[in-house]
Design an enzyme around this catalytic site. Structure first.
Site, PDB file in Angstrom:
ATOM      1  N   TYR A  55       0.859  -1.180   0.000  1.00  0.00           N
ATOM      2  CA  TYR A  55       0.000   0.000   0.000  1.00  0.00           C
ATOM      3  C   TYR A  55       0.891   1.225   0.000  1.00  0.00           C
ATOM      4  O   TYR A  55       1.836   1.302   0.793  1.00  0.00           O
ATOM      5  CB  TYR A  55      -0.882  -0.021   1.254  1.00  0.00           C
ATOM      6  N   ASP A  79       9.438   2.749  -0.461  1.00  0.00           N
ATOM      7  CA  ASP A  79       8.408   3.431   0.316  1.00  0.00           C
ATOM      8  C   ASP A  79       8.681   3.134   1.793  1.00  0.00           C
ATOM      9  O   ASP A  79       8.345   2.065   2.304  1.00  0.00           O
ATOM     10  CB  ASP A  79       7.013   2.954  -0.101  1.00  0.00           C
ATOM     11  N   LYS A 102       4.801   9.431   8.615  1.00  0.00           N
ATOM     12  CA  LYS A 102       4.617   8.884   9.960  1.00  0.00           C
ATOM     13  C   LYS A 102       5.631   9.423  10.974  1.00  0.00           C
ATOM     14  O   LYS A 102       5.449  10.512  11.502  1.00  0.00           O
ATOM     15  CB  LYS A 102       4.611   7.359   9.908  1.00  0.00           C
TER      16      LYS A 102
HETATM   17  N1  HOZ Z   1      -1.357   4.203   6.412  1.00  0.00           N
HETATM   18  C1  HOZ Z   1      -1.911   3.271   7.347  1.00  0.00           C
HETATM   19  C2  HOZ Z   1      -1.146   2.033   7.261  1.00  0.00           C
HETATM   20  N2  HOZ Z   1      -1.748   0.887   6.832  1.00  0.00           N
HETATM   21  C3  HOZ Z   1      -3.344   3.116   7.197  1.00  0.00           C
HETATM   22  C4  HOZ Z   1      -4.069   4.052   8.029  1.00  0.00           C
HETATM   23  C5  HOZ Z   1      -5.433   4.225   7.503  1.00  0.00           C
HETATM   24  O1  HOZ Z   1      -5.768   3.725   6.435  1.00  0.00           O
HETATM   25  O2  HOZ Z   1      -6.176   4.899   8.198  1.00  0.00           O
END
Ligand code: HOZ
Length: 430
Positions: A147, A242, A270
């Site tokens: 993702y 990433d 993050k």
């Molecule tokens: N970026 C987050 C990690 N999987 C997901 C947080 C979200 O979708 O709220």
């Protein structure tokens, strides 16, 4: 605590349905994947959060990764107070942006120059645009279950909430764009080779989470990243790490510290914002100097380099410079993983814990989980039972077997022991 002890959360969630799609501002938070309604958080301190009903939980979500120092660490709170008093946005450059940019570049081996943005999604979208501009090519390769935020080009066989909610390919992404996104299998070099063979001279970049953290926590197999680098070199393609999740989490310089493989571009988010909205992309000077106004590739943002986010990021990275921080994170994370394995074993539940440093994922699987197929073969139905049993015992988990757990420096022995004790009961109960 039982669902009836979460009545205020349920009432807030019910009211929110009318004003916010699905009652939440990010889909995974709705807990649909686990068949429950979400707690609503009132506050957090250290490793603990309290919901609006007054229930306390050890928090293993850590805001999906940013909170490497836990909730409301004093150093970040102090920095934020100072900025709140002196102005929170100017639409003009501030010295803090330079400080954070230098800190990032000095720590991340593959980042010579960096641009700050507002989220990981913006970082990956911008890095992709740059890769396309630099190579004059349109295609990208990503991996099934990885993702990279919700940009159109990445919502193809996506992980995280998209996978949890059964929408890895979102409506609304133009077919013409989706067709430019080629999908390979994580830890399977042959699948990448096949794409290069079928699209000779067309692939701008390969995007990879060096540790796949949006289908749990799957480390790269030996030789996988090396193989990607070699394929990219042979084909004039850029390699993009990433590191939104792994950056400053798995090591002081991110995953780049743990491998000899060099990335051309790196995306971050993050941890570099210490819990405030931020993202960044950086890499080789010759590539990054293509970004406007140094170059011709346009990318902008009203709140980019926001003073609050920058101050929180600087305070967080400074705290991570203290000697022994990563060693302590490793020790508490290893203890948690071993405790979970022991607890599952005692209950006769097959468990495999994927872990790199302070990110981990317990899979209900009798086999090691090394790829997307392994993730999907784990017992996800039973995992939802486990989730409910853990919430009832005061442990806040991400509501999906595809999300990593994040240990912070605030997760002391007491917090880790509480999670293990809860898991012991939860495994016995499911
Ligand atoms: N970026 C987050 C990690 N999987 C997901 C947080 C979200 O979708 O709220």
């Amino acid at each position: 605590m039982r669902p009836d002890e979460r009545a205020t959360s349920a009432a807030v969630f019910a009211a929110a349905q009318e004003w916010i799609p699905g009652g939440v501002n990010s889909p995974v938070r709705a807990w649909r994947g686990v068949g429950e309604t979400p707690i609503h958080v009132a506050d957090g301190k250290g490793a603990w959060i309290t919901d609006v009903d007054g229930n306390r939980y050890v928090d293993m979500v850590s805001a999906y990764g940013p909170l490497i120092l836990g909730h409301a660490p004093e150093t970040v709170v102090t920095a934020l107070h100072a900025v709140a008093e002196s102005g929170t946005a100017f639409g003009a450059p501030t010295e803090g942006e330079l400080v954070l940019a230098r800190m990032i570049c000095e720590r991340c081996r593959d980042v010579d120059v960096v641009r700050l943005v507002n989220s990981g999604t913006e970082a990956t979208m911008s890095a992709l645009r740059l890769a396309r501009a630099a190579t004059g090519r349109d295609h990208l390769v990503k991996f099934n279950g990885c993702y990279h935020g919700h940009g159109d080009s990445f919502l193809v066989k996506a992980g995280s909430g998209a996978l949890t909610l059964g929408a890895p390919d979102s409506p609304g992404v133009p077919r013409a764009l989706a067709e430019l996104t080629l999908v390979a299998e994580f830890n399977d070099l042959a699948s990448v080779e096949a794409l290069f063979a079928a699209h000779e001279g067309e692939i701008a970049c390969v995007f990879v989470e060096p540790v796949a953290g949006n289908m749990g926590c799957v480390p790269p197999a030996d030789g996988f990243l090396e193989g990607l680098r070699a394929l990219c070199d042979e084909n004039g393609t850029l390699l993009v790490f990433d590191e939104v999740m792994t950056g400053f989490r798995v090591a002081r310089g991110g995953y780049c510290d743990l491998t000899d493989v060099r990335a051309d571009l790196v995306t971050l988010g993050k941890v570099i914002g210490g819990g405030l909205p931020i993202g960044a992309y950086g890499g080789r000077t010759d590539l990054m100097m293509r970004i406007s106004p140094a170059g011709d590739v346009y990318q902008a943002g009203t709140l980019s380099g926001n003073p609050l986010a920058v101050a929180a990021g600087i305070a967080t990275l400074r705290a991570l410079d203290e000697p022994g921080v990563y060693e302590r994170l490793e020790a508490s994370s290893a203890r948690l993983a071993a405790g979970l394995e022991e607890a599952a074993g005692a209950a006769g539940v097959a468990l495999f814990v994927g872990r790199v440093g302070s990110m981990l994922c317990p899979y209900l699987s009798s086999e090691p989980v090394t790829d997307f197929a392994g993730v999907m073969a784990s017992d996800r139905e039973r995992w939802s039972e486990f989730f409910r049993a853990m919430i009832a015992r005061g442990v806040h988990l991400a509501p999906s077997p595809f999300e990593a757990w994040f240990v912070s420096t605030a997760h002391d022995d007491e917090a880790i022991d509480r999670v293990i004790a809860a898991a012991r009961e939860a495994f016995a109960a499911i």
